[in-house]
Motif scaffolding. Structure first.
Motif, PDB file in Angstrom:
ATOM      1  N   ARG A  50       6.026  -5.548  -5.761  1.00 53.42           N
ATOM      2  CA  ARG A  50       7.109  -4.719  -6.288  1.00 53.42           C
ATOM      3  C   ARG A  50       7.114  -3.397  -5.534  1.00 53.42           C
ATOM      4  NH1 ARG A  50       7.902  -9.037  -7.834  1.00 53.42           N
ATOM      5  NH2 ARG A  50       8.210  -9.791  -9.933  1.00 53.42           N
ATOM      6  N   ILE A  51       8.246  -2.771  -5.484  1.00 51.48           N
ATOM      7  CA  ILE A  51       8.366  -1.528  -4.722  1.00 51.48           C
ATOM      8  C   ILE A  51       7.471  -0.427  -5.285  1.00 51.48           C
ATOM      9  CG2 ILE A  51       9.964   0.328  -4.099  1.00 51.48           C
ATOM     10  CD1 ILE A  51      12.084  -1.841  -3.731  1.00 51.48           C
ATOM     11  N   THR A  52       7.282  -0.393  -6.577  1.00 48.42           N
ATOM     12  CA  THR A  52       6.496   0.690  -7.178  1.00 48.42           C
ATOM     13  C   THR A  52       5.019   0.352  -7.357  1.00 48.42           C
ATOM     14  OG1 THR A  52       7.099  -0.087  -9.380  1.00 48.42           O
ATOM     15  CG2 THR A  52       8.446   1.667  -8.415  1.00 48.42           C
ATOM     16  N   LEU A  53       4.685  -0.934  -7.395  1.00 53.20           N
ATOM     17  CA  LEU A  53       3.320  -1.339  -7.701  1.00 53.20           C
ATOM     18  C   LEU A  53       3.074  -2.741  -7.156  1.00 53.20           C
ATOM     19  CD1 LEU A  53       0.893  -0.349  -9.558  1.00 53.20           C
ATOM     20  CD2 LEU A  53       1.839  -1.906 -11.251  1.00 53.20           C
ATOM     21  N   CYS A  54       1.924  -2.955  -6.558  1.00 50.09           N
ATOM     22  CA  CYS A  54       1.565  -4.294  -6.080  1.00 50.09           C
ATOM     23  C   CYS A  54       0.231  -4.687  -6.699  1.00 50.09           C
ATOM     24  CB  CYS A  54       1.474  -4.318  -4.565  1.00 50.09           C
ATOM     25  SG  CYS A  54       3.101  -4.117  -3.798  1.00 50.09           S
ATOM     26  N   VAL A  55       0.105  -5.983  -6.988  1.00 48.56           N
ATOM     27  CA  VAL A  55      -1.087  -6.511  -7.644  1.00 48.56           C
ATOM     28  C   VAL A  55      -1.580  -7.728  -6.876  1.00 48.56           C
ATOM     29  CG1 VAL A  55      -1.984  -7.559  -9.771  1.00 48.56           C
ATOM     30  CG2 VAL A  55      -0.258  -5.738  -9.906  1.00 48.56           C
ATOM     31  N   VAL A  56      -2.886  -7.808  -6.700  1.00 51.48           N
ATOM     32  CA  VAL A  56      -3.540  -9.010  -6.196  1.00 51.48           C
ATOM     33  C   VAL A  56      -4.371  -9.519  -7.358  1.00 51.48           C
ATOM     34  CG1 VAL A  56      -5.186  -9.953  -4.539  1.00 51.48           C
ATOM     35  CG2 VAL A  56      -3.580  -8.168  -3.818  1.00 51.48           C
ATOM     36  N   ASP A  57      -4.053 -10.720  -7.850  1.00 52.10           N
ATOM     37  CA  ASP A  57      -4.701 -11.271  -9.035  1.00 52.10           C
ATOM     38  C   ASP A  57      -5.499 -12.502  -8.656  1.00 52.10           C
ATOM     39  OD1 ASP A  57      -5.291 -11.540 -11.776  1.00 52.10           O
ATOM     40  OD2 ASP A  57      -3.652 -12.975 -12.020  1.00 52.10           O
ATOM     41  N   GLY A  58      -6.780 -12.471  -9.001  1.00 48.90           N
ATOM     42  CA  GLY A  58      -7.654 -13.581  -8.679  1.00 48.90           C
ATOM     43  C   GLY A  58      -8.234 -14.226  -9.913  1.00 48.90           C
ATOM     44  N   PRO A  59      -9.127 -15.155  -9.688  1.00 52.64           N
ATOM     45  CA  PRO A  59      -9.761 -15.844 -10.816  1.00 52.64           C
ATOM     46  C   PRO A  59     -10.645 -14.890 -11.621  1.00 52.64           C
ATOM     47  CG  PRO A  59     -10.570 -16.680  -8.686  1.00 52.64           C
ATOM     48  CD  PRO A  59      -9.558 -15.632  -8.402  1.00 52.64           C
ATOM     49  N   GLY A  60     -10.712 -15.124 -12.913  1.00 54.77           N
ATOM     50  CA  GLY A  60     -11.544 -14.279 -13.770  1.00 54.77           C
ATOM     51  C   GLY A  60     -11.084 -12.836 -13.716  1.00 54.77           C
ATOM     52  N   ASP A  61     -12.036 -11.945 -13.501  1.00 54.18           N
ATOM     53  CA  ASP A  61     -11.731 -10.514 -13.445  1.00 54.18           C
ATOM     54  C   ASP A  61     -11.426 -10.022 -12.040  1.00 54.18           C
ATOM     55  OD1 ASP A  61     -12.093 -10.280 -16.169  1.00 54.18           O
ATOM     56  OD2 ASP A  61     -14.210  -9.734 -16.004  1.00 54.18           O
ATOM     57  N   ALA A  62     -11.402 -10.898 -11.057  1.00 54.51           N
ATOM     58  CA  ALA A  62     -11.161 -10.473  -9.669  1.00 54.51           C
ATOM     59  C   ALA A  62      -9.706 -10.051  -9.491  1.00 54.51           C
ATOM     60  CB  ALA A  62     -11.497 -11.594  -8.698  1.00 54.51           C
ATOM     61  N   GLY A  63      -9.517  -8.975  -8.761  1.00 52.05           N
ATOM     62  CA  GLY A  63      -8.171  -8.520  -8.462  1.00 52.05           C
ATOM     63  C   GLY A  63      -8.128  -7.025  -8.288  1.00 52.05           C
ATOM     64  N   CYS A  64      -6.952  -6.545  -7.920  1.00 48.30           N
ATOM     65  CA  CYS A  64      -6.764  -5.108  -7.754  1.00 48.30           C
ATOM     66  C   CYS A  64      -5.291  -4.769  -7.872  1.00 48.30           C
ATOM     67  CB  CYS A  64      -7.336  -4.624  -6.425  1.00 48.30           C
ATOM     68  SG  CYS A  64      -6.538  -5.318  -4.964  1.00 48.30           S
ATOM     69  N   VAL A  65      -5.041  -3.514  -8.080  1.00 53.33           N
ATOM     70  CA  VAL A  65      -3.690  -2.991  -8.174  1.00 53.33           C
ATOM     71  C   VAL A  65      -3.593  -1.794  -7.238  1.00 53.33           C
ATOM     72  CG1 VAL A  65      -4.239  -1.510 -10.149  1.00 53.33           C
ATOM     73  CG2 VAL A  65      -1.899  -2.250  -9.788  1.00 53.33           C
ATOM     74  N   MET A  66      -2.411  -1.606  -6.666  1.00 53.48           N
ATOM     75  CA  MET A  66      -2.226  -0.476  -5.748  1.00 53.48           C
ATOM     76  C   MET A  66      -0.802   0.047  -5.864  1.00 53.48           C
ATOM     77  SD  MET A  66      -2.233  -3.123  -2.721  1.00 53.48           S
ATOM     78  CE  MET A  66      -3.112  -4.099  -3.902  1.00 53.48           C
ATOM     79  N   PRO A  67      -0.625   1.314  -5.509  1.00 50.58           N
ATOM     80  CA  PRO A  67       0.727   1.855  -5.548  1.00 50.58           C
ATOM     81  C   PRO A  67       1.587   1.233  -4.465  1.00 50.58           C
ATOM     82  CG  PRO A  67      -0.780   3.453  -4.578  1.00 50.58           C
ATOM     83  CD  PRO A  67      -1.609   2.294  -5.068  1.00 50.58           C
ATOM     84  N   GLY A  68       2.865   1.136  -4.758  1.00 51.75           N
ATOM     85  CA  GLY A  68       3.823   0.703  -3.755  1.00 51.75           C
ATOM     86  C   GLY A  68       4.295   1.912  -2.970  1.00 51.75           C
ATOM     87  N   ALA A  69       5.594   2.077  -2.873  1.00 55.89           N
ATOM     88  CA  ALA A  69       6.161   3.197  -2.120  1.00 55.89           C
ATOM     89  C   ALA A  69       5.922   4.504  -2.881  1.00 55.89           C
ATOM     90  CB  ALA A  69       7.645   2.981  -1.895  1.00 55.89           C
ATOM     91  N   LEU A  70       5.326   5.453  -2.187  1.00 57.52           N
ATOM     92  CA  LEU A  70       5.053   6.758  -2.793  1.00 57.52           C
ATOM     93  C   LEU A  70       6.006   7.835  -2.294  1.00 57.52           C
ATOM     94  CD1 LEU A  70       1.152   6.727  -2.664  1.00 57.52           C
ATOM     95  CD2 LEU A  70       2.624   6.289  -4.636  1.00 57.52           C
ATOM     96  N   THR A  71       6.677   7.565  -1.191  1.00 56.33           N
ATOM     97  CA  THR A  71       7.592   8.555  -0.613  1.00 56.33           C
ATOM     98  C   THR A  71       8.913   7.883  -0.264  1.00 56.33           C
ATOM     99  OG1 THR A  71       6.917   8.140   1.674  1.00 56.33           O
ATOM    100  CG2 THR A  71       5.623   9.778   0.439  1.00 56.33           C
ATOM    101  N   ALA A  72       9.919   8.709  -0.074  1.00 54.91           N
ATOM    102  CA  ALA A  72      11.225   8.183   0.320  1.00 54.91           C
ATOM    103  C   ALA A  72      11.149   7.475   1.665  1.00 54.91           C
ATOM    104  CB  ALA A  72      12.248   9.322   0.376  1.00 54.91           C
ATOM    105  N   GLU A  73      10.240   7.923   2.536  1.00 53.08           N
ATOM    106  CA  GLU A  73      10.091   7.299   3.852  1.00 53.08           C
ATOM    107  C   GLU A  73       9.495   5.895   3.740  1.00 53.08           C
ATOM    108  OE1 GLU A  73       8.911  10.466   3.152  1.00 53.08           O
ATOM    109  OE2 GLU A  73      10.623  11.441   4.091  1.00 53.08           O
ATOM    110  N   GLU A  74       8.622   5.672   2.769  1.00 47.77           N
ATOM    111  CA  GLU A  74       7.999   4.357   2.591  1.00 47.77           C
ATOM    112  C   GLU A  74       8.933   3.344   1.936  1.00 47.77           C
ATOM    113  OE1 GLU A  74       3.274   4.763   1.845  1.00 47.77           O
ATOM    114  OE2 GLU A  74       4.531   5.536   0.230  1.00 47.77           O
ATOM    115  N   PHE A  75       9.877   3.836   1.163  1.00 51.10           N
ATOM    116  CA  PHE A  75      10.704   2.958   0.340  1.00 51.10           C
ATOM    117  C   PHE A  75      11.410   1.844   1.118  1.00 51.10           C
ATOM    118  CE2 PHE A  75      14.391   1.652  -2.057  1.00 51.10           C
ATOM    119  CZ  PHE A  75      13.876   1.480  -3.331  1.00 51.10           C
ATOM    120  N   PRO A  76      12.156   2.133   2.198  1.00 50.03           N
ATOM    121  CA  PRO A  76      12.860   1.039   2.894  1.00 50.03           C
ATOM    122  C   PRO A  76      11.912  -0.027   3.457  1.00 50.03           C
ATOM    123  CG  PRO A  76      13.667   3.176   3.654  1.00 50.03           C
ATOM    124  CD  PRO A  76      12.471   3.432   2.801  1.00 50.03           C
TER     125      PRO A  76
END
Length: 127
Positions: A50-76
């Motif tokens: 997603r533009i605002t947030l990305c998730v990597v979801d694995g088995p059990g508790d494995a996974g992580c979340v990270m911000p998507g676009a933080l600036t207008a330059e990153e958005f496109p």
């Protein structure tokens, strides 16, 4: 686990790629080796792009979340990357010891022949 914005990079190419530097997933993802030009699927893993947030979801508790676009330059760029993930049905997620410096060319041969961990993860979509 939250991945800092400086430790994630969204790469457009034949398949969309998410590079994670120093991510804790490194210990739980399989070594990435491309055979016959095909990226292996990470069974039990998925990606949410997603533009605002990305998730990597694995088995059990494995996974992580990270911000998507933080600036207008990153958005496109991130919007294009998210569209590519949707078209491809997922993304290649690669965990590296550290991301190469911004602007430095990526050594894809090294990354795809045991220099990283991960593989193709199908996209989770809203039902």
């Amino acid at each position: 686990m939250v991945v800092d914005a400086a430790e994630r990079r969204f790469v457009l190419g034949e398949l969309p790629v998410l590079l994670l530097g120093g991510a804790p997933l490194r210990g739980v993802l399989p070594e990435l080796r491309v055979a016959d030009g095909r990226v292996p699927v990470c069974e039990g893993w998925a990606v949410v792009a997603r533009i605002t947030l990305c998730v990597v979801d694995g088995p059990g508790d494995a996974g992580c979340v990270m911000p998507g676009a933080l600036t207008a330059e990153e958005f496109p760029h991130l919007a294009e990357w998210c569209d590519a993930v949707e078209r491809a049905g997922g993304a290649v997620v690669m965990s590296l010891d550290a991301l190469p410096p911004a602007g430095q060319a990526l050594d894809w041969d090294a990354l795809l022949s045991g220099g990283s961990r991960g593989g193709f993860m199908p996209a989770l979509t809203a039902s």
